[in-house]
Design an enzyme around this catalytic site. Structure first.
Site, short mmCIF file in Angstrom:
data_model
loop_
_atom_site.label_atom_id
_atom_site.label_comp_id
_atom_site.label_asym_id
_atom_site.label_seq_id
_atom_site.Cartn_x
_atom_site.Cartn_y
_atom_site.Cartn_z
N GLU A 157 0.81 -1.22 0.00
CA GLU A 157 0.00 0.00 0.00
C GLU A 157 0.84 1.27 0.00
O GLU A 157 0.75 2.09 0.93
CB GLU A 157 -0.95 0.01 1.20
CG GLU A 157 -1.90 -1.17 1.19
CD GLU A 157 -2.97 -1.09 2.27
OE1 GLU A 157 -2.87 -0.22 3.14
OE2 GLU A 157 -3.90 -1.91 2.22
N GLU B 287 -5.35 -8.67 0.66
CA GLU B 287 -6.00 -8.33 1.93
C GLU B 287 -7.47 -8.05 1.67
O GLU B 287 -7.82 -7.32 0.74
CB GLU B 287 -5.42 -7.06 2.58
CG GLU B 287 -4.07 -7.24 3.21
CD GLU B 287 -3.56 -5.97 3.89
OE1 GLU B 287 -4.38 -5.09 4.24
OE2 GLU B 287 -2.34 -5.85 4.02
C1 GCO Z 1 -3.19 -1.76 5.55
C2 GCO Z 1 -2.54 -2.88 5.95
C3 GCO Z 1 -2.84 -3.50 7.20
C4 GCO Z 1 -4.00 -2.97 7.99
C5 GCO Z 1 -5.33 -3.35 7.42
C6 GCO Z 1 -6.51 -2.84 8.22
O1 GCO Z 1 -3.17 -1.88 4.52
O2 GCO Z 1 -3.61 -0.79 6.13
O3 GCO Z 1 -1.94 -3.64 5.00
O4 GCO Z 1 -1.63 -3.21 7.84
O5 GCO Z 1 -3.90 -3.45 9.26
O6 GCO Z 1 -5.46 -2.83 6.13
O7 GCO Z 1 -6.51 -1.46 8.28
#
Ligand code: GCO
Length: 398
Positions: A164, A310
């Site tokens: 991200e 994710e």
């Molecule tokens: C993010 C992450 C995770 C977070 C999840 C929930 O992208 O922000 O990869 O570290 O914990 O997305 O917010």
């Protein structure tokens, strides 16, 4: 209602089912990175420090036993750069050995190791030199990635360069929520560019190492919906948040899509969910249908194979988690039915963990973690999703 024909709910052969974590959120004791400093700084939005987290640095064998025993076939986790390169150019063979043991422990349990090189945290010495606002950081990251790939490239199945990057830039340089806490939209765009350069250089560097695992980046995406004539503002927001990275990901081996909710944008900018909206512990709208929309957009814009690296939800009531994932997976099936190549689904997260500025309050885990004892307790959602993984088809909600 008559039962659906079985084939409608089936996933293709080889579809990968797993769960994800990130080093700083679960390992514990990562004192040598910018996040630890941020957690302990005055006037930051952090609710509490990460501390021991889930002590996953030591407990990973048990956690992998759990994941494999539940029926999953893959584990996505990240390297902690500040352990591997604690000072400029000083690489720790012991830290790299640790991550190699983790990969081997995955393989020994039939879990596909999916490795992320950078998941939000940066060594303190890199941050002190300007972090992601400094163009030279792209080369430092590529050097680190090359070193890690030499040691790990032959025991991983997939590699994510930067997790991200859009959130690193947006939360850290535009909204002041992540380190280094800047609030500067122009700087944020510059950081976007540096992160894209870092990704490109890391891909090159990793390709020079052993193994032939696919390499890509992972992107935080939302289903951006314009309301009340907010189309042009929506398009500009989405451009800086997503489009520049989707363009940069063209030609990559895959794109990791990470989705939690939708974003409503009016002429005045992004809006909070309506007071009547159903929301999660994060204050995000409960909107699992966002996943399908984002996969379609990501595939159309990049032409790259997609992996859901994710997707998940922070809720108190685990029945809501199952509902969320079931609805999200229906969207994945709809994409597959239209011929979009989606190679896997990794739930965020395996464990309740350190949710950045929110601390430990949000519960994303399919496995609950008792903060006092570190005891792990799989929730019903873990058993249900593990059974889905084993069957490789959507199963009725218990
Ligand atoms: C993010 C992450 C995770 C977070 C999840 C929930 O992208 O922000 O990869 O570290 O914990 O997305 O917010």
């Amino acid at each position: 209602m008559p039962p659906r024909p079985a084939s409608v709910d089936a996933f293709p052969d080889g579809f990968v089912w797993g769960a994800a974590t990130a080093a700083h959120q679960v390992e514990g004791g990562n004192w040598n990175n910018d996040w630890w400093a941020w957690e302990h700084g005055a006037d930051t939005p952090c609710r509490e420090p990460s501390g021991d987290a889930c002590d996953h640095y030591h407990r990973y064998p048990d956690d992998l036993d759990l994941l494999a025993g539940l029926g999953f076939g893959a584990y996505r986790f990240s390297l902690e750069w500040s352990r591997i390169e604690p000072e400029d150019g000083e690489f720790s063979a012991a830290a790299l050995d640790h991550y190699r043991r983790m990969c081997e422990a995955c393989l020994a349990r039939g879990l596909t190791p999916i490795l992320t090189f950078h998941h939000f945290t940066t060594p303190r010495w890199v941050a002190a030199r300007g972090g992601w606002a400094e163009p030279a950081t792209a080369d430092l990251f590529a050097r680190f990635a090359a070193r890690a790939a030499v040691r790990l490239g032959d025991v991983v199945a997939r590699m994510c360069t930067i997790n991200e990057p859009n959130i690193v830039a947006d939360a850290g340089y535009r909204w002041g929520l992540f380190p280094p806490g800047h609030r500067d939209p122009a700087l944020r765009r510059r950081v976007n560019d540096i992160l894209i350069t870092a990704h490109r250089r890391a891909v090159e560097a990793i390709r020079g190492g052993p193994g032939r695992a696919p390499i890509g980046l992972t992107l935080a995406m939302q289903d951006w919906q314009a309301v009340d004539g907010g189309e042009s503002v929506r398009d500009q927001e989405r451009r800086d948040m997503e489009d520049v990275f989707l363009e940069a990901a063209r030609g990559d081996d895959f794109l990791g899509v990470q989705v939690y909710t939708r974003a409503l944008v009016g002429p005045d900018g992004p809006r909070r969910p309506a007071p009547s909206a159903r929301c999660t512990q994060m204050g995000w709208e409960f909107y699992p249908e966002a996943l399908e929309a984002c996969i379609r957009r990501a595939a159309a814009r990049t032409g790259a194979p997609i992996v859901v690296t994710e997707n998940g939800v922070a809720v108190d009531d685990d029945r809501e988690r199952i509902e969320y994932v079931e609805r999200a997976l229906r969207g994945v099936l709809a994409c597959l039915a239209d011929g979009i190549p989606v190679g896997g689904y990794l739930y965020w997260s395996l464990l309740d963990n350190f949710e950045w500025a929110f601390g430990y309050a949000p519960r994303f885990g399919i496995v609950a973690v008792d903060r006092a004892t570190q005891r792990r307790t799989p929730r019903p959602s873990a058993h249900w999703l593990g059974a889905v993984a084993r069957a490789n088809r959507l199963l009725p909600v218990p």
